[in-house]
Enzyme design. Structure first.
Site, PDB file in Angstrom:
ATOM      1  N   SER A  46      -1.675  -9.751  -6.477  1.00 54.53           N
ATOM      2  CA  SER A  46      -2.053  -8.426  -5.215  1.00 54.53           C
ATOM      3  C   SER A  46      -2.820  -7.675  -5.860  1.00 54.53           C
ATOM      4  CB  SER A  46      -0.148  -7.808  -4.322  1.00 54.53           C
ATOM      5  OG  SER A  46      -0.110  -6.730  -5.594  1.00 54.53           O
ATOM      6  N   LYS A  47      -3.114  -6.385  -4.718  1.00 55.72           N
ATOM      7  CA  LYS A  47      -3.891  -5.763  -5.443  1.00 55.72           C
ATOM      8  C   LYS A  47      -3.999  -5.007  -6.745  1.00 55.72           C
ATOM      9  CE  LYS A  47      -7.255  -4.225  -1.522  1.00 55.72           C
ATOM     10  NZ  LYS A  47      -7.514  -3.196  -0.723  1.00 55.72           N
TER      11      LYS A  47
END
Ligand code: GLU
Length: 473
Positions: free
Chosen positions: A242-243
């Site tokens: 994820s980010k």
């Protein structure tokens, strides 16, 4: 002689070039380079709602920054819709595909029924063997492929091995929608065939697509390219990237001060290995890369490793190249434009001279840029908090003494200034650090810097004496 290798990178322009896409591009590029083949670029922009020009530009820019070059013009998948339609119609003529006129209500009913029976939703093939003459008037049909119903479809994957898909699970999927637009599944096959792609290297989230795509290849009697589905990248904690883990666009890595060659080195090692080698140049990666050494398990993204590797690459670069890299990257760094404007010719020359000391103390170009403050700062310097803390009354008294000795020096080098400071240390009984720290604070405005005698030489006599005097006043 075996055929020439043609790989392709086929991003969907729905966002930036993220780190997983960059690795896929890298593997395609390395394999093409390794085998003396070529890599092509195809922008998969068939999804008109989600594809944007800005995303395409960001992808091209990211690839260019990384040096992952492609052969010829990027191909737009959307522009090839007429060709996709032609092949779909050809399949109908060959009896390998057919028009389906099932209404949305009928399709919904099929899904309902499957759900009730606990089966995955599958088209039931109701138009598969019907006479085309029964087509309802004035209704455009969708084209569905006649998928085999018995046996299995086998994907011979260079990473995953033989992957078998029972054909009962592959229904007659749509290749051309009733509005005349190809489905993604179909467009990919036609494009890869027409572009002469010999090796498809992509994320393993496309493995089930590979089975359906194989059905289309077989129906056309086309040779299926070799396939390599590479494991996805996970975060350091094993969860999907994820980010927070680093699933950012590559431009974010540029802004964090990573060198493209270090990022490529890091990405190459995510899912591929060559013995115990961790640090590699691009030439070495090209020489060593092979699909057979790609791992089956998911790779884990680890910022700390990337940063350490970046530091190694920075230290290994020659001073002129690293100076150029820093200056070229400055505009992309936070507040970097301002800093870039400060580097006139004289400051550039100082940067090159200071580089041996600077590069030992930074793991990223951002840190390197921060450490160059003293090279471009105007007098009087604004010491940061730590440096200001060092510059107390005792320190100022020490600086006055040092200043006198420096003023008497005939020659101004790291060696002569060091000799003067050592003499003063001996005669005064002060520890060397007690002299060097205030000097550093006065000369650089910071509490850490390259060796203080190197700093003195790089700044030169006049500037050095001025900066010391500024702090005494
Ligand atoms: N466009 C697809 C993606 O961005 C890749 C398709 C392919 O490589 O076949 O995930």
């Amino acid at each position: 002689m075996s055929e020439k290798v043609v790989t392709r990178f086929a991003p969907s322009p729905t966002g930036f070039l993220h780190i997983g896409g960059a690795r896929t591009a890298l593997f395609n590029w390395l394999y093409a380079r390794h085998t003396g083949g070529t890599m092509l670029l195809r922008i998969e922009d068939t999804d008109r709602e989600r594809s944007t020009e800005a995303a395409t530009a960001a992808i091209l820019d990211g690839l260019t920054w990384l040096g992952l070059t492609w052969e010829g013009e990027a191909v737009s998948q959307y522009q090839r819709a007429a060709r996709h339609r032609e092949v779909a119609e050809e399949l109908v003529r060959l009896g390998k595909a057919y028009y389906c006129y099932a209404t949305p209500a009928e399709l919904e009913e099929m899904r309902e029924k499957a759900r009730a029976e606990g089966r995955p939703p599958r088209y039931d093939g109701r138009w598969r063997d019907r006479d085309p003459a029964e087509a309802p008037a004035g209704v455009a049909g969708a084209i569905r492929i006649k998928a085999p119903r018995e046996g299995e479809t086998v994907v011979h994957d260079l990473v995953q091995g033989e992957v078998r898909f029972p054909n009962k699970d592959l229904d007659d999927f749509i290749i051309l929608r009733s509005d005349g637009n190809p489905t993604y599944m179909h467009a990919v096959v036609v494009d890869d065939h027409d572009m002469g792609v010999t090796h498809i290297i992509r994320g393993d989230d496309h493995l089930t697509n590979a089975a359906r795509q194989t059905v289309i290849y077989n129906a056309m009697g086309w040779q299926v390219p070799k396939m390599a589905h590479i494991p996805l990248i996970h975060g350091a904690d094993g969860a999907k990237l994820s980010k927070r883990h680093g699933a950012l666009g590559v431009e974010a890595y540029r802004a964090m001060g990573y060198l493209p060659e270090a990022l490529l080195n890091y990405l190459a090692r995510l899912g591929w290995s060559h013995g115990d080698d961790e640090v590699m140049s691009i030439e070495e990666m090209i020489e060593w890369f092979d699909i057979s050494d790609v791992n089956k398990g998911a790779a884990r993204f680890d910022f700390a490793k990337l940063e350490a590797l970046n530091g190694v690459h920075m230290r290994g670069m020659d001073d002129a190249a690293l100076t150029d890299a820093l200056l070229a990257t400055l505009p992309y760094l936070p507040n970097g434009e301002e800093l870039a404007a400060r580097f006139d010719d004289a400051a550039r020359a100082r940067l090159l001279k200071a580089m041996p000391g600077l590069k030992d103390r930074a793991k990223t170009l951002v840190e390197l840029a921060e450490n160059t403050y003293y090279l471009t700062a105007n007098r009087p310097l604004q010491p940061d908090e730590k440096a200001a803390g060092i510059l107390d009354d005792a320190a100022r008294a020490t600086l006055s003494e040092v200043l006198k000795r420096f003023q008497g020096l005939e020659e101004w080098t790291a060696a002569t200034t060091e000799a003067a400071v050592r003499e003063f240390a001996e005669s005064s009984g002060l520890k060397l650090g007690k002299i060097a720290q205030p000097l550093r604070a006065a000369l650089t405005g910071r509490s850490t810097s390259p060796g203080v005698f190197d700093v003195l030489e790089v700044l030169g006599r006049e500037e050095s004496l001025g900066r010391i005097q500024d702090q005494i006043d």
